[in-house]
Design a protein around this motif. Structure first.
Motif, PDB file in Angstrom:
ATOM      1  N   LYS A   5       0.418  -0.750   0.174  1.00 58.28           N
ATOM      2  CA  LYS A   5       0.462  -0.359   0.501  1.00 58.28           C
ATOM      3  C   LYS A   5       0.935   1.242   0.188  1.00 58.28           C
ATOM      4  CE  LYS A   5      -2.273  -1.423   3.712  1.00 58.28           C
ATOM      5  NZ  LYS A   5      -2.155  -3.148   3.352  1.00 58.28           N
ATOM      6  N   LEU A  39      -3.834   3.590  -2.041  1.00 61.66           N
ATOM      7  CA  LEU A  39      -3.613   2.117  -2.047  1.00 61.66           C
ATOM      8  C   LEU A  39      -3.319   1.992  -3.354  1.00 61.66           C
ATOM      9  CD1 LEU A  39      -6.696   0.121  -1.143  1.00 61.66           C
ATOM     10  CD2 LEU A  39      -5.466   0.897   0.113  1.00 61.66           C
ATOM     11  N   ASP A  41      -1.986  -1.966  -5.478  1.00 57.45           N
ATOM     12  CA  ASP A  41      -2.041  -3.036  -6.165  1.00 57.45           C
ATOM     13  C   ASP A  41      -0.257  -3.030  -6.515  1.00 57.45           C
ATOM     14  OD1 ASP A  41      -1.637  -5.642  -7.249  1.00 57.45           O
ATOM     15  OD2 ASP A  41      -3.712  -5.018  -8.180  1.00 57.45           O
ATOM     16  N   VAL A 135      -9.341  -3.586  -3.824  1.00 54.65           N
ATOM     17  CA  VAL A 135     -10.151  -2.304  -2.638  1.00 54.65           C
ATOM     18  C   VAL A 135     -10.558  -3.797  -1.324  1.00 54.65           C
ATOM     19  CG1 VAL A 135     -11.644  -0.771  -1.978  1.00 54.65           C
ATOM     20  CG2 VAL A 135      -9.716  -0.350  -3.685  1.00 54.65           C
ATOM     21  N   GLU A 138      -7.992  -5.107   0.791  1.00 52.37           N
ATOM     22  CA  GLU A 138      -7.644  -4.922   1.606  1.00 52.37           C
ATOM     23  C   GLU A 138      -8.531  -4.475   3.211  1.00 52.37           C
ATOM     24  OE1 GLU A 138      -4.395  -3.312   1.304  1.00 52.37           O
ATOM     25  OE2 GLU A 138      -4.137  -5.372   0.131  1.00 52.37           O
TER      26      GLU A 138
END
Length: 256
Positions: A5, A39, A41, A135, A138
């Motif tokens: 992240k 965030l 990825d 998302v 997470e």
């Protein structure tokens, strides 16, 4: 596969930018807190900005439901995950943990406008579907107490196509899908997840996107016409139009 992240701040996760919206007087709605972060990825080398609208309350809401929202196409200008605040704030004021994802980045290619759009736009919807999955995973790590078995996806226009694709690909992860005038990606023909779609008065969907009457009845799919323009389903809409959309969405969320 490893994920990492990025938070564009030195302060803790989920509090990169925080503001509290005033409580809506005259009812028992919660005050709304807004947190934003970005965030990352790692598997796709992709940033994913997100906004969290959630109730400001001392006591935790047991079995708090989750809504993930996907915005309509904004030509990669950025900030589109904020322009549906009439809906995201309303949902949070009613107790929903509402996540709005910024799908488009300034470095992305523009959405194709020529050719078979159901084919040439598919990679863009797939990117959106992948964003939603990342998302969601997470969020499960940081907020494991939320009610993920009853996850609702909402999306407008191109974001509705993304949400529809995700539901087609991951039906076991979605409880309800509510699209706001998606036009290209066909809606799932299924009783579970529950499928709802709000339609504009000016833009028809492509052939095959919406179920016919037989499938609507068979799978209890709601296709709701409105007198609202496609482009007025975000914060540009009138107060009356926003109320209409909010009322329909809250009605759908309240149904078993």
């Amino acid at each position: 596969m490893k994920y990492s992240k990025i938070i564009i701040s030195s302060i803790p996760l989920f509090i990169f930018n925080c503001s509290v919206q005033k409580k809506n007087t005259g009812n028992n709605d919660y005050e709304v807190k807004l947190d934003t972060l970005t965030l990352f990825d790692q598997s796709r080398n992709r940033k994913i900005p997100v906004a969290f609208y959630h109730p400001k309350t001392v006591k935790k809401i047991l079995h708090q439901p989750v809504v993930i929202f996907s915005h309509g196409y904004g030509a990669n200008k950025g900030g589109d995950y904020f322009v549906y605040s009439y809906l995201t704030k309303k949902l949070a004021s009613k107790g929903y943990f509402t996540v709005s994802i910024q799908h488009e980045l300034t470095t992305d290619s523009l959405l194709p406008t020529e050719g078979n759009l159901q084919i040439v736009r598919r990679p863009f919807w797939q990117s959106g579907s992948d964003n939603i999955l990342f998302v969601l995973n997470e969020l499960k790590k940081t907020h494991p107490e939320l009610d993920y078995p009853h996850l609702t996806l909402i999306g407008h226009s191109n974001g509705g196509d993304m949400a529809a694709l995700f539901t087609n690909q991951h039906p076991n992860l979605v409880y309800k899908l509510i699209t706001m005038d998606n036009r290209r990606m066909f809606l799932p023909r299924t009783s579970l997840p529950r499928i709802y779609t709000l339609r504009s008065n000016d833009y028809p969907a492509d052939e095959g996107v919406l179920p016919d009457e037989e499938n609507r009845n068979k799978y209890h799919i709601t296709v709701q016409p409105t007198q609202i323009n496609h482009g007025h389903m975000d914060d540009k809409g009138t107060d009356e139009e926003k109320k209409t959309l909010n009322d329909f969405v809250l009605q759908y969320l309240s149904e078993p």
